[in-house]
Design a protein around this motif. Structure first.
Motif, short mmCIF file in Angstrom:
data_model
loop_
_atom_site.label_atom_id
_atom_site.label_comp_id
_atom_site.label_asym_id
_atom_site.label_seq_id
_atom_site.Cartn_x
_atom_site.Cartn_y
_atom_site.Cartn_z
N PRO A 237 0.88 -1.46 0.08
CA PRO A 237 0.13 0.17 0.18
C PRO A 237 1.07 1.27 -0.04
O PRO A 237 0.31 2.44 -0.27
CB PRO A 237 -0.74 -0.42 1.45
CG PRO A 237 -0.83 -1.47 1.74
CD PRO A 237 0.55 -1.88 1.20
N LYS A 238 2.23 1.02 0.35
CA LYS A 238 2.85 2.32 0.64
C LYS A 238 3.59 2.51 -0.84
O LYS A 238 4.21 3.71 -1.22
CB LYS A 238 4.07 2.21 1.56
CG LYS A 238 3.57 2.10 3.01
CD LYS A 238 4.57 1.97 4.07
CE LYS A 238 4.29 1.21 5.14
NZ LYS A 238 5.09 0.42 5.91
N LEU A 239 3.42 1.74 -1.73
CA LEU A 239 4.20 2.01 -3.22
C LEU A 239 3.24 2.66 -3.94
O LEU A 239 2.77 2.03 -5.05
CB LEU A 239 4.72 0.66 -3.72
CG LEU A 239 5.69 -0.31 -2.99
CD1 LEU A 239 6.06 -1.73 -3.43
CD2 LEU A 239 7.02 0.57 -2.69
N ARG A 240 3.13 3.99 -3.72
CA ARG A 240 1.98 4.54 -4.49
C ARG A 240 2.48 5.04 -5.85
O ARG A 240 1.69 5.09 -7.04
CB ARG A 240 1.69 6.08 -3.81
CG ARG A 240 0.99 6.02 -2.39
CD ARG A 240 0.47 7.20 -2.30
NE ARG A 240 -0.64 7.77 -3.01
CZ ARG A 240 -0.34 9.05 -3.57
NH1 ARG A 240 0.46 9.85 -3.01
NH2 ARG A 240 -1.17 9.52 -4.34
N TYR A 241 3.66 5.32 -6.05
CA TYR A 241 4.16 5.54 -7.54
C TYR A 241 4.10 4.26 -8.31
O TYR A 241 3.54 4.31 -9.64
CB TYR A 241 5.71 5.95 -7.42
CG TYR A 241 5.98 6.66 -9.10
CD1 TYR A 241 5.47 7.69 -9.47
CD2 TYR A 241 6.75 6.04 -9.75
CE1 TYR A 241 5.65 8.26 -10.81
CE2 TYR A 241 7.02 6.35 -10.98
CZ TYR A 241 6.47 7.66 -11.54
OH TYR A 241 6.84 8.11 -12.72
N LEU A 242 4.38 3.10 -7.93
CA LEU A 242 4.39 1.86 -8.51
C LEU A 242 2.99 1.51 -8.97
O LEU A 242 2.78 1.02 -10.01
CB LEU A 242 5.09 0.71 -7.86
CG LEU A 242 4.99 -0.62 -8.56
CD1 LEU A 242 5.80 -0.80 -10.00
CD2 LEU A 242 5.77 -1.88 -7.77
N ASP A 243 2.07 1.81 -8.29
CA ASP A 243 0.63 1.61 -8.33
C ASP A 243 0.33 2.46 -9.46
O ASP A 243 -0.57 2.08 -10.26
CB ASP A 243 -0.01 2.11 -7.18
CG ASP A 243 -1.74 2.14 -7.00
OD1 ASP A 243 -1.83 1.03 -7.39
OD2 ASP A 243 -2.10 3.09 -6.84
N ALA A 244 0.47 3.64 -9.59
CA ALA A 244 0.35 4.68 -10.53
C ALA A 244 0.97 4.09 -11.80
O ALA A 244 0.30 4.30 -12.91
CB ALA A 244 0.76 6.06 -10.39
N VAL A 245 2.10 3.64 -11.88
CA VAL A 245 2.74 2.97 -13.02
C VAL A 245 1.84 1.82 -13.49
O VAL A 245 1.48 1.66 -14.67
CB VAL A 245 4.03 2.35 -12.91
CG1 VAL A 245 4.58 1.57 -13.91
CG2 VAL A 245 4.98 3.45 -12.60
N MET A 246 1.20 1.13 -12.65
CA MET A 246 0.50 -0.24 -12.98
C MET A 246 -0.87 0.36 -13.68
O MET A 246 -1.41 -0.27 -14.68
CB MET A 246 0.23 -1.13 -11.80
CG MET A 246 1.65 -1.59 -11.22
SD MET A 246 1.79 -3.48 -11.24
CE MET A 246 1.25 -4.12 -12.37
#
Ligand code: HEM
Length: 523
Positions: free
Chosen positions: A366-375
Motif C-alpha cells: 500500500p505504500k508503493l504509490r508511484y508503482l501503483d500509478a505505473v500499473m
C-alpha cells in the motif's frame, strides 16, 4: 302549379344549398375537433426506438470478413465512423459495441440485470461444467451464489492466510532469475511460470505434493491450460451459425470434451489425495481447495457447494488469474524499459519503502504509490481484456436511445474509452503521474468511474479483483526490487500487441537481469 313549383324551386335550392353549406361546416368542425382530440388526448402508441447505425456486411456472414485480427482496434476504428454505439452482424449473431462512459454506465449500472448475462462459446460451455461456473453463467441465483462463495468465503478472509503460499513461489522465481544473472531472458516466460505456480499453489498446493512431484504436476497442468486457452479463444463456426453446431466442423467441441475429461480426472486426483491427507490427519496448509472442500461439507444451503461447482470454481480462478497477471506484469516491464525516468522513480520508491536489506513483503504494497500509478497507467494503455467478457442482453431495451433487442451480444470497448482524447490528455503518452493528480488519484479498479474500467464494472466486475491486485503488485515489486533490468545490446523494444482472449505483447520482451540487493542471502 308548375310555375309555382318552378318558382319555389330556386328559392328552395338556394335555401337547401345554404343548409348543405352549414351542414358541411358543422361536419368539418366536428371531424377536426375529433381528429385533434384523437391525436392529442388518446394515449400515444409507442414509436419503437431506432436501431443504432452500423456497417453493412455481406449476406449470411455479415461483417465477419472485414473484422481482421485485431478486434479491439477494428471496433475502435468503427466507433469513429458510427459513434459510441453501433451494431454489426457476425454470422447469425447481432452484436453491438459501446464505447463511451455514459453509455457504459447505462449498460452496466442502470441496466445491469439486463446486461448481466453471458453467451458462452461452445468450448467454454463444455469445459466449465456446462457454463455453470461464475464467468460464463448467466445472471441468476446459481451465478449469484457461486460468486458470493468466491468473493466472501474464498477470497474474503483467506487472502492473508494464503500469503505464505504466494511468498514461497515468488521467492522461488527470484532464485531462478538469480541463476540466470547476466544472460538475456524472456521476461514473459518468467512472469508466466511464476503466475502459474503462484495460482496453482494457492489453489491446490497446500498439501503434500511438493518438490519434484509438484514440478511435474505444474508442467502437466501447463500443457492442458495452454490447450484450453486455444480452444476458448478460437473463433468457432458453430458459435456463429448455431444451425451448423451439430457438425462441429472444426472439431472444437470434440477436443473440448476430451480436455474436460482430462481436467476432471486431474482435479479428481488432487481432491482424492487431499481427502486421504485429511483422513490421515496430515498437516495441510490452508489453500483454496481446502476452503472449498469445507464448503462442500456445509449444511447451510447458502454457502454449500457441489463437487461440480467446486471444480468449476477452481478452473475459473486458474483461468482468471494466470494469463491476465502474466500479461500485465510483462506490459508494465516493457513500459518501464521504454521510460528510464519512470523506472528510476520506481527504484527510488522501492529504496525508501522496502530498503536494500529487505525483500518486498505484502505489507509494503500500500505504500508503493508511484508503482501503483505505473500499473494503472499500464492498464489504461493495455487493458488485458480490452472488450471485457462480452455481455448478452436478457431482454429488449434501449441504450442511448437506440433499441437493443433481446439476445444481442454487447461488447464494451474499454480500449477505446481508455484512449479517447476527449477523456484523457495526450492519451497515447505513457504518463503514470496522471494517476497521482487530484482528479485521477481516486481512480481505482472497482469500475465506479466509467472512464477507467480495466476490471469491468457492475455486478460482473472481476470477481478476483482483490487477489489480482495483490498478486500483480507483489510480483512486479519483487522482480523490480531484486534486479536491475536492461535490454540486450542492439535489442529493440517492441510495444505492439496481439488480439486474443487476453491481449498480449506480440513479441516477447527479452531483458537481462543484474542483482540489486547487497545481501546475497536474500536471493
Ligand atoms: C490482472 C488480473 C486480472 C484482470 C485484468 C481481470 C479482468 C477481468 C475482467 C475485465 C473481467 C470481466 C468483467 C466484466 O465483464 O465486466 C473479469 C471477470 C472475472 N474475473 Fe478477472 N481479472 C484478473 C484476475 C482475476 C483473478 C486473479 C481471478 C481469480 C479469482 C479472476 C476471476 C474472475 C472471474 C471469476 C470473473 C467473472 C466474473 C463474473 O462474470 O461474475 N480474475 N476479470
Amino acid at each position: 302549379m308548375l310555375n309555382t313549383v318552378t318558382g319555389l324551386w330556386p328559392r328552395w335550392w338556394d335555401a337547401s344549398n345554404e343548409r348543405q353549406k352549414l351542414f358541411l361546416i358543422i361536419a368539418i368542425t366536428i371531424i377536426t375537433m375529433f381528429w385533434f382530440f384523437w391525436n392529442n388526448i388518446k394515449p400515444k402508441k409507442a414509436v419503437a426506438a431506432p436501431f443504432p447505425p452500423g456497417p453493412h456486411g455481406l449476406p449470411l456472414v455479415g461483417y465477419l470478413p472485414f473484422l481482421g485480427n485485431d478486434l479491439h482496434k477494428k471496433f475502435t476504428e468503427l466507433a469513429r465512423s458510427y459513434g459510441p454505439i453501433y451494431k454489426l452482424r457476425l454470422g447469425n449473431k447481432l452484436c453491438m459495441v459501446v464505447s463511451s462512459p455514459p453509455l457504459a454506465k447505462e449498460m452496466v449500472r442502470d441496466k445491469d440485470t439486463i446486461f448481466g448475462h453471458r453467451d458462452p462459446p461452445i468450448s467454454a460451455r463444455v469445459l466449465f461444467n456446462g457454463g455453470n461456473d461464475i464467468a460464463w453463467s448467466s445472471y441468476g441465483p446459481q451465478w449469484r451464489k457461486m460468486r458470493k462463495v468466491l468473493v466472501r468465503e474464498v477470497l474474503g478472509n483467506n487472502l492473508d492466510a494464503s500469503y505464505a503460499l504466494r511468498k514461497q513461489e515468488v521467492k522461488k522465481a527470484i532464485r531462478e532469475v538469480y541463476d540466470k544473472i547476466g544472460s538475456p531472458i524472456d521476461f514473459g516466460e518468467v512472469a508466466y511460470v511464476t503466475s502459474l505456480n503462484t495460482v496453482l499453489r494457492i489453489l491446490l498446493g497446500g498439501g503434500t505434493i511438493q518438490g519434484e512431484k509438484w514440478t511435474h504436476f505444474v508442467a502437466q497442468f501447463r500443457c492442458h491450460a495452454a490447450e484450453m486457452m486455444v480452444l476458448i479463444g478460437k473463433p468457432n463456426v458453430s458459435d456463429l451459425f448455431p444451425v451448423l453446431a451439430r457438425y462441429d466442423l472444426q472439431g472444437i467441441e470434440r477436443r473440448s470434451k476430451r480436455l474436460a475429461v482430462t481436467f476432471d480426472q486431474f482435479l479428481d486426483s488432487a481432491i482424492e489425495q487431499r481427502l486421504n491427507e485429511e483422513k490421515a490427519h496430515m498437516d495441510v496448509r490452508e489453500d483454496f481447495l481446502q476452503i472449498l472442500l469445507d464448503l462442500n461439507k456445509h449444511e447451510d444451503a447458502a454457502t454449500s457447494i457441489t463437487m461440480d461447482q467446486l471444480k468449476a470454481m477452481l478452473l475459473d480462478i486458474f483461468v482468471g488469474g494466470t494469463d491476465t497477471t502474466t500479461t500485465m506484469v510483462e506490459w508494465t516491464m516493457a513500459r518501464l524499459m521504454q521510460h528510464q525516468e519512470v523506472r528510476q522513480k520506481v527504484y527510488q520508491e522501492l529504496q525508501e519503502v522496502v530498503g536494500a536489506n529487505n525483500i518486498v513483503e505484502e505489507f509494503h504494497l500500500p505504500k508503493l504509490r508511484y508503482l501503483d500509478a505505473v500499473m494503472k497507467e499500464t492498464f489504461r494503455l493495455h487493458p488485458a481484456l480490452p472488450l471485457l467478457v462480452p455481455r448478452f442482453s436478457g431482454q429488449s431495451c434501449t441504450v442511448g436511445g437506440y433499441t437493443v433487442p433481446k439476445g444481442t451480444t454487447v461488447f464494451l470497448n474499454v480500449y477505446a474509452i481508455h484512449r479517447d482524447p476527449n477523456l484523457w490528455d495526450n492519451p497515447l503518452e505513457f504518463r503514470p503521474e496522471r494517476f497521482l493528480n487530484d482528479e485521477t488519484s481516486t481512480f481505482d479498479y472497482s469500475g465506479n468511474n466509467f472512464q477507467y474500467l480495466p476490471f469491468g464494472s457492475g455486478r460482473r466486475v472481476c470477481a478476483g479483483l482483490r487477489l489480482a491486485e495483490k498478486m500483480l503488485m507483489y510480483l512486479q515489486a519483487s522482480l523490480l526490487h531484486s534486479f536491475e533490468w536492461k535490454l540486450p545490446v542492439g535489442g529493440v523494444l517492441e510495444l505492439s500487441d496481439k488480439y486474443g482472449i487476453v491481449v498480449k505483447k506480440k513479441k516477447p520482451l527479452i531483458v537481462i537481469p543484474t542483482p540489486r540487493l547487497c545481501n546475497l542471502e536474500l536471493y
